[in-house]
Design a protein around this motif. Structure first.
Motif, short mmCIF file in Angstrom:
data_model
loop_
_atom_site.label_atom_id
_atom_site.label_comp_id
_atom_site.label_asym_id
_atom_site.label_seq_id
_atom_site.Cartn_x
_atom_site.Cartn_y
_atom_site.Cartn_z
N ARG A 44 -11.97 48.76 -18.41
CA ARG A 44 -13.41 48.98 -18.41
C ARG A 44 -13.78 50.33 -19.02
O ARG A 44 -14.95 50.57 -19.31
N ALA A 55 -15.90 50.88 -21.99
CA ALA A 55 -15.46 49.90 -22.99
C ALA A 55 -16.65 49.05 -23.41
O ALA A 55 -17.51 48.71 -22.59
N LYS A 56 -16.69 48.69 -24.68
CA LYS A 56 -17.82 47.89 -25.18
C LYS A 56 -17.82 46.49 -24.58
O LYS A 56 -18.86 45.93 -24.26
N ASP A 57 -16.63 45.92 -24.43
CA ASP A 57 -16.52 44.57 -23.86
C ASP A 57 -16.03 44.69 -22.43
O ASP A 57 -14.83 44.68 -22.15
N ASP A 58 -16.97 44.85 -21.50
CA ASP A 58 -16.62 45.03 -20.10
C ASP A 58 -16.42 43.68 -19.42
O ASP A 58 -17.36 42.91 -19.26
N ARG A 75 -21.11 54.50 -18.45
CA ARG A 75 -21.79 53.74 -19.50
C ARG A 75 -23.11 54.38 -19.88
O ARG A 75 -23.48 54.45 -21.06
#
Length: 219
Positions: A44, A55-58, A75
Motif C-alpha cells: 500500500r 501506492a497508486k493501486d491500493d 495518500r
C-alpha cells in the motif's frame, strides 16, 4: 491467529509481569514503524527518491482502522521521509488501541493498577503465553539460519531497530545474531519494492529513536 506487525511487536515487547520492556518513546515509534511496515508488506506504500508514498493501486487488504487511517494520511499528505512519518505517526493512543485489539482477540488481558499507588494505569498481561513463545521461537530459528518469509525479515528488522534483539534471542551469540540480521536485510526476499520500503522504514525507525535519545541526553 494472524497478527499485524504492530501487534507482534507489542506482544514481544512485554515482560511476564505485563510491563513493556521498551521505553515509551521506543514503543510509540516502534509501533509507528510497524504500521508503516505493514502497509509496505501489503503493497500500500512505496519508497521513491527517499520519500514514502501511497501506492497508486491500493489493494487495501483486510480492514484495519489504524492502517487505513495512516494510509489516508500518507495518500493525502505531502511526501515525507520514512523517519519523518515514524515521528508523525507515533502516538500513545495508537499503541493503546493496538493493545486493546490484542485484548479483544484474547491475546492480552487488561489489568487496572495504580502507579506509585496513586495514578491509574493499565497492565496488559498475556492470556496466551504460548503465542508469544511461538513467535519468539520461530524468529530465533530464522536468526539461527532457518529460511524466512517477508514478514519474518520485516519483524526481525523492526525488533532490532527497537533494541530488542538481544533480549528476544538470548541463546544466539552476539556475533552470529548481528551477522544474520545484516544478512537478512541484504537478502533478496519478497518483491523489490516491498523490500526497499521495509528496509527504508526500518532505517527510519532506528534514526527516529536515535535522534530522540541524542536530544534527551543533550548530545
Amino acid at each position: 491467529m494472524e497478527l499485524t506487525v504492530a501487534e507482534e511487536l507489542l506482544l514481544l515487547g512485554r515482560g511476564p509481569d505485563g510491563r513493556s520492556t521498551m521505553s515509551g518513546l521506543v514503543a510509540t515509534r516502534g509501533v509507528a514503524g510497524a504500521l508503516l511496515i505493514e502497509l509496505a508488506l501489503r503493497e500500500r506504500v512505496i519508497v521513491r527518491d527517499g520519500k514514502l508514498l501511497a501506492a497508486k493501486d491500493d489493494t487495501g487488504g483486510p480492514a484495519d482502522p489504524e492502517l487505513d487511517a495512516l494510509y489516508e494520511q500518507i495518500r493525502d499528505g505531502r511526501p515525507r521521509s520514512p523517519k519523518r512519518w515514524v515521528q508523525k505517526a507515533e502516538s500513545r493512543r495508537v499503541n493503546a488501541r493496538v493493545l486493546a485489539g490484542l485484548a479483544a482477540k484474547g491475546v492480552l488481558r487488561a489489568e487496572p493498577h495504580r502507579v506509585l499507588g496513586l495514578f491509574p494505569s493499565t497492565r496488559w498481561t498475556g492470556q496466551d503465553p504460548a503465542l508469544a513463545d511461538g513467535i519468539r521461537g520461530h524468529l530465533t530459528a530464522v536468526v539461527q539460519g532457518e529460511s524466512p518469509n517477508a514478514r519474518d525479515v520485516a519483524l526481525i528488522a523492526l525488533v532490532d531497530a527497537c533494541g530488542l534483539a538481544k533480549k528476544l534471542f538470548p541463546t544466539v551469540d552476539a556475533h552470529t545474531r548481528k551477522a544474520r540480521i545484516k544478512e537478512l536485510s541484504q537478502a533478496q526476499w519478497g518483491a523489490a519494492a516491498v523490500r526497499d520500503a521495509v528496509v527504508a522504514v526500518r532505517a527510519g525507525v532506528a534514526a527516529a529513536i536515535a535522534s530522540a535519545s541524542s536530544a534527551s541526553s543533550g548530545g
